[in-house]
Design a protein around this motif. Structure first.
Motif, PDB file in Angstrom:
ATOM      1  N   GLY A  74       0.810  -1.228   0.000  1.00 45.35           N
ATOM      2  CA  GLY A  74       0.000   0.000   0.000  1.00 45.35           C
ATOM      3  C   GLY A  74       0.836   1.269   0.000  1.00 45.35           C
ATOM      4  O   GLY A  74       0.287   2.365  -0.152  1.00 45.35           O
ATOM      5  N   GLY A  75       2.160   1.174   0.165  1.00 41.53           N
ATOM      6  CA  GLY A  75       3.023   2.357   0.188  1.00 41.53           C
ATOM      7  C   GLY A  75       3.305   2.858  -1.223  1.00 41.53           C
ATOM      8  O   GLY A  75       2.845   2.272  -2.209  1.00 41.53           O
ATOM      9  N   GLN A  76       4.075   3.948  -1.319  1.00 40.72           N
ATOM     10  CA  GLN A  76       4.286   4.529  -2.662  1.00 40.72           C
ATOM     11  C   GLN A  76       5.087   3.581  -3.562  1.00 40.72           C
ATOM     12  O   GLN A  76       4.785   3.437  -4.743  1.00 40.72           O
TER      13      GLN A  76
ATOM     14  N   HIS B  33       0.102  -3.458   4.550  1.00 42.10           N
ATOM     15  CA  HIS B  33       0.401  -3.559   5.989  1.00 42.10           C
ATOM     16  C   HIS B  33      -0.776  -4.188   6.728  1.00 42.10           C
ATOM     17  O   HIS B  33      -0.588  -5.031   7.610  1.00 42.10           O
TER      18      HIS B  33
ATOM     19  N   LEU C  98      -0.717  -7.924   5.957  1.00 41.62           N
ATOM     20  CA  LEU C  98       0.427  -8.678   6.489  1.00 41.62           C
ATOM     21  C   LEU C  98       1.393  -7.746   7.204  1.00 41.62           C
ATOM     22  O   LEU C  98       1.959  -6.832   6.593  1.00 41.62           O
ATOM     23  N   ASP C  99       1.592  -8.022   8.498  1.00 43.46           N
ATOM     24  CA  ASP C  99       2.615  -7.326   9.290  1.00 43.46           C
ATOM     25  C   ASP C  99       3.894  -8.140   9.131  1.00 43.46           C
ATOM     26  O   ASP C  99       3.967  -9.284   9.588  1.00 43.46           O
TER      27      ASP C  99
ATOM     28  N   ALA D   9       8.607  -4.058   0.080  1.00 43.34           N
ATOM     29  CA  ALA D   9       8.462  -2.596  -0.048  1.00 43.34           C
ATOM     30  C   ALA D   9       7.944  -1.995   1.255  1.00 43.34           C
ATOM     31  O   ALA D   9       7.557  -0.829   1.286  1.00 43.34           O
TER      32      ALA D   9
ATOM     33  N   ALA E 195       9.660  -2.703  12.188  1.00 44.15           N
ATOM     34  CA  ALA E 195       9.372  -2.791  10.745  1.00 44.15           C
ATOM     35  C   ALA E 195      10.659  -2.959   9.933  1.00 44.15           C
ATOM     36  O   ALA E 195      10.726  -3.783   9.017  1.00 44.15           O
TER      37      ALA E 195
ATOM     38  N   SER F 149      16.674  -0.526   0.758  1.00 45.70           N
ATOM     39  CA  SER F 149      17.285   0.243   1.848  1.00 45.70           C
ATOM     40  C   SER F 149      17.566   1.676   1.383  1.00 45.70           C
ATOM     41  O   SER F 149      17.061   2.103   0.353  1.00 45.70           O
TER      42      SER F 149
ATOM     43  N   LYS G 196      17.357   0.598   9.284  1.00 45.84           N
ATOM     44  CA  LYS G 196      17.429   0.103   7.901  1.00 45.84           C
ATOM     45  C   LYS G 196      18.729  -0.693   7.710  1.00 45.84           C
ATOM     46  O   LYS G 196      18.746  -1.726   7.032  1.00 45.84           O
TER      47      LYS G 196
ATOM     48  N   THR H 233      18.355   3.131  -2.093  1.00 42.81           N
ATOM     49  CA  THR H 233      17.925   4.217  -2.945  1.00 42.81           C
ATOM     50  C   THR H 233      17.776   5.493  -2.121  1.00 42.81           C
ATOM     51  O   THR H 233      18.036   5.476  -0.909  1.00 42.81           O
TER      52      THR H 233
ATOM     53  N   TRP I 245      15.728   9.594  -1.611  1.00 37.86           N
ATOM     54  CA  TRP I 245      14.829  10.727  -1.903  1.00 37.86           C
ATOM     55  C   TRP I 245      13.724  10.328  -2.888  1.00 37.86           C
ATOM     56  O   TRP I 245      13.544  10.943  -3.944  1.00 37.86           O
TER      57      TRP I 245
HETATM   58  N1  LIG Z   1      10.648   7.322   0.617  1.00 43.34           N
HETATM   59  C1  LIG Z   1      11.962   7.514   0.482  1.00 43.34           C
HETATM   60  O1  LIG Z   1      12.442   8.629   0.242  1.00 43.34           O
HETATM   61  C2  LIG Z   1      12.897   6.339   0.579  1.00 43.34           C
HETATM   62  C3  LIG Z   1      14.275   6.552   0.401  1.00 43.34           C
HETATM   63  C4  LIG Z   1      15.146   5.455   0.499  1.00 43.34           C
HETATM   64  C5  LIG Z   1      14.649   4.204   0.764  1.00 43.34           C
HETATM   65  N2  LIG Z   1      13.302   4.032   0.957  1.00 43.34           N
HETATM   66  C6  LIG Z   1      12.809   2.695   1.271  1.00 43.34           C
HETATM   67  O2  LIG Z   1      11.892   2.302   0.270  1.00 43.34           O
HETATM   68  C7  LIG Z   1      10.945   1.386   0.829  1.00 43.34           C
HETATM   69  C8  LIG Z   1       9.545   1.801   0.452  1.00 43.34           C
HETATM   70  O3  LIG Z   1       9.280   3.069   1.028  1.00 43.34           O
HETATM   71  P1  LIG Z   1       8.107   4.032   0.481  1.00 43.34           P
HETATM   72  O4  LIG Z   1       8.761   5.259  -0.005  1.00 43.34           O
HETATM   73  O5  LIG Z   1       7.177   3.289  -0.394  1.00 43.34           O
HETATM   74  O6  LIG Z   1       7.411   4.382   1.886  1.00 43.34           O
HETATM   75  P2  LIG Z   1       5.874   4.329   2.311  1.00 43.34           P
HETATM   76  O7  LIG Z   1       5.035   4.999   1.302  1.00 43.34           O
HETATM   77  O8  LIG Z   1       5.880   4.834   3.737  1.00 43.34           O
HETATM   78  O9  LIG Z   1       5.528   2.783   2.309  1.00 43.34           O
HETATM   79  C9  LIG Z   1       5.938   1.889   3.311  1.00 43.34           C
HETATM   80  C10 LIG Z   1       4.807   0.932   3.542  1.00 43.34           C
HETATM   81  O10 LIG Z   1       5.223  -0.037   4.510  1.00 43.34           O
HETATM   82  C11 LIG Z   1       4.143  -0.263   5.395  1.00 43.34           C
HETATM   83  N3  LIG Z   1       4.593  -0.854   6.654  1.00 43.34           N
HETATM   84  C12 LIG Z   1       5.124  -0.250   7.731  1.00 43.34           C
HETATM   85  N4  LIG Z   1       5.380  -1.150   8.697  1.00 43.34           N
HETATM   86  C13 LIG Z   1       4.977  -2.360   8.207  1.00 43.34           C
HETATM   87  C14 LIG Z   1       4.952  -3.664   8.738  1.00 43.34           C
HETATM   88  N5  LIG Z   1       5.400  -3.944   9.991  1.00 43.34           N
HETATM   89  N6  LIG Z   1       4.456  -4.662   7.970  1.00 43.34           N
HETATM   90  C15 LIG Z   1       3.995  -4.417   6.736  1.00 43.34           C
HETATM   91  N7  LIG Z   1       3.982  -3.197   6.172  1.00 43.34           N
HETATM   92  C16 LIG Z   1       4.475  -2.167   6.915  1.00 43.34           C
HETATM   93  C17 LIG Z   1       3.526   1.087   5.563  1.00 43.34           C
HETATM   94  O11 LIG Z   1       2.215   0.959   6.066  1.00 43.34           O
HETATM   95  P3  LIG Z   1       1.643   2.085   7.086  1.00 43.34           P
HETATM   96  O12 LIG Z   1       1.561   3.344   6.323  1.00 43.34           O
HETATM   97  O13 LIG Z   1       0.314   1.494   7.479  1.00 43.34           O
HETATM   98  O14 LIG Z   1       2.607   2.140   8.230  1.00 43.34           O
HETATM   99  C18 LIG Z   1       3.556   1.602   4.126  1.00 43.34           C
HETATM  100  O15 LIG Z   1       2.418   1.176   3.404  1.00 43.34           O
HETATM  101  C19 LIG Z   1      11.228   1.357   2.331  1.00 43.34           C
HETATM  102  O16 LIG Z   1      12.058   0.249   2.605  1.00 43.34           O
HETATM  103  C20 LIG Z   1      12.037   2.621   2.562  1.00 43.34           C
HETATM  104  O17 LIG Z   1      12.870   2.523   3.698  1.00 43.34           O
HETATM  105  C21 LIG Z   1      12.415   5.066   0.858  1.00 43.34           C
END
Ligand SMILES: NC(=O)c1ccc[n+]([C@@H]2O[C@H](COP(=O)([O-])OP(=O)(O)OC[C@H]3O[C@@H](n4cnc5c(N)ncnc54)[C@H](OP(=O)(O)O)[C@@H]3O)[C@@H](O)[C@H]2O)c1
Length: 292
Positions: free
Chosen positions: A9-11, A31, A34-35, A57, A76, A99, A128, A148, A150
């Motif tokens: 469900g995340g981006q 989420h 599945l946790d 993701a 998480a 990561s 992370k 990755t 930003w």
């Molecule tokens: N965004 C960035 O700038 C960035 C940069 C570098 C790396 N990353 C990495 O890229 C990956 C994806 O991030 P994103 O940008 O898509 O962030 P995001 O939009 O916050 O998505 C993360 C998703 O993980 C879910 N989540 C959190 N805890 C969980 C758990 N225990 N079990 C299952 N799902 C869980 C969140 O659900 P809830 O909203 O319900 O908590 C959310 O849907 C992550 O590993 C992040 O660390 C992101």
């Protein structure tokens, strides 16, 4: 190829689902469904689907909140990754883990290769890194970790959407100009993750869009591109400020560019310049707003 996507469900999860390759049969779990830190639930998901590949993701991504919610972030980002790695080992599945550039302290002053020594400044970066280590330990020859930086998408919660909202509401914005990195489109990132899932190269890789920017540069580019596409009625004034003038709970690296050349060579592709990827993202946003 049967692929399980966690954090769907995340981006990033949504971007992965938007471009599933033809040969993949996918189960996507949000989420709520599945946790990833719940070992029993993960085991049940594996038993029901038996994935060849898992793309994780999921993550606790609220960098400042992680400073106070340390245990939730660790659960998480570190425990979840470890639980998934254990399940993959038991089921002979490949794990693709995502990561961050925030595993680095930014003091090096030149782009980080994947073998550079990490030194996280924040709880987010530390947890992370713990997740990366758990994956590498459990699955040294059967996992890919992709760092990755930003990451933004046309919708959801990210710097681009926050800037657009503020630029529509305010005539002037102050944005930090002494942190440099690479804005990365979630679209290109999702393509790279799918390519890695198919290629199954073991080890640690980096991916970001090309070029470099401060958050201030990124904001100025968002304003200019958004104005050109009719997403903004007027250019706001954007004032560069030092990080010290905008205190946040988490410390962030001042220079966290990732050297992604090994990934480009492995996959035979080259990352677009971040500004071109930004234009494409904002064009998609303009089309979505026009259709709404
Ligand atoms: N965004 C960035 O700038 C960035 C940069 C570098 C790396 N990353 C990495 O890229 C990956 C994806 O991030 P994103 O940008 O898509 O962030 P995001 O939009 O916050 O998505 C993360 C998703 O993980 C879910 N989540 C959190 N805890 C969980 C758990 N225990 N079990 C299952 N799902 C869980 C969140 O659900 P809830 O909203 O319900 O908590 C959310 O849907 C992550 O590993 C992040 O660390 C992101």
């Amino acid at each position: 190829m049967k692929v399980l996507i966690t954090g769907a469900g995340g981006q990033l999860g949504r971007a992965l689902m938007a471009r599933v390759p033809e040969q993949a049969s996918v189960r996507a779990m949000t989420h709520e469904q599945l946790d990833i830190a719940d070992a029993r639930a993960v085991e049940a998901a594996f038993g029901a689907f038996r994935p060849d590949v898992l793309i994780n993701a999921a993550g606790f991504t609220r960098v400042d909140d992680a400073e106070k919610e340390r245990e939730a972030a660790r659960r998480a980002n570190a425990t979840g990754a470890a639980v998934l790695a254990g399940a993959c080992r038991g089921a002979s599945s490949w794990l693709v883990q995502v990561s961050t550039d925030y595993v680095f302290d930014g003091a090096q002053g030149r782009p980080y290769t994947a073998d550079a020594a990490p030194n996280p400044l924040s709880v987010y970066g530390l947890t992370k890194l713990e997740g990366e280590q758990a994956v590498a330990h459990a699955l040294p020859a059967h996992s890919t970790v992709l760092r990755t930086s930003w990451v933004y998408a046309p919708d959801g919660r990210n710097f681009l959407t926050t800037m657009l909202r503020l630029m529509r509401a305010r005539p002037e914005l102050q944005v930090v100009s002494d942190q440099v990195g690479a804005p990365t489109s979630v679209t290109g990132l999702a393509q790279v993750l799918w390519a890695l899932a198919q290629r199954r190269a073991a080890g640690l890789y980096h991916w970001c869009d090309s070029g470099a920017a401060s958050w201030y540069d990124f904001a100025v580019a968002i304003a200019e591109e958004a104005l050109a596409l009719g997403l903004l009625a007027a250019l706001p004034a954007i004032v560069p400020i030092a990080s010290a003038a905008y205190p946040t709970a988490a410390r962030r690296p001042t220079y966290s560019l990732l050297d992604k050349r090994a990934t480009e060579e492995l996959l035979g592709l080259s990352a677009p310049h971040w500004r071109r990827a930004l234009r494409e993202t904002l064009t998609a946003r303009a089309q979505a707003e026009a259709a709404a």
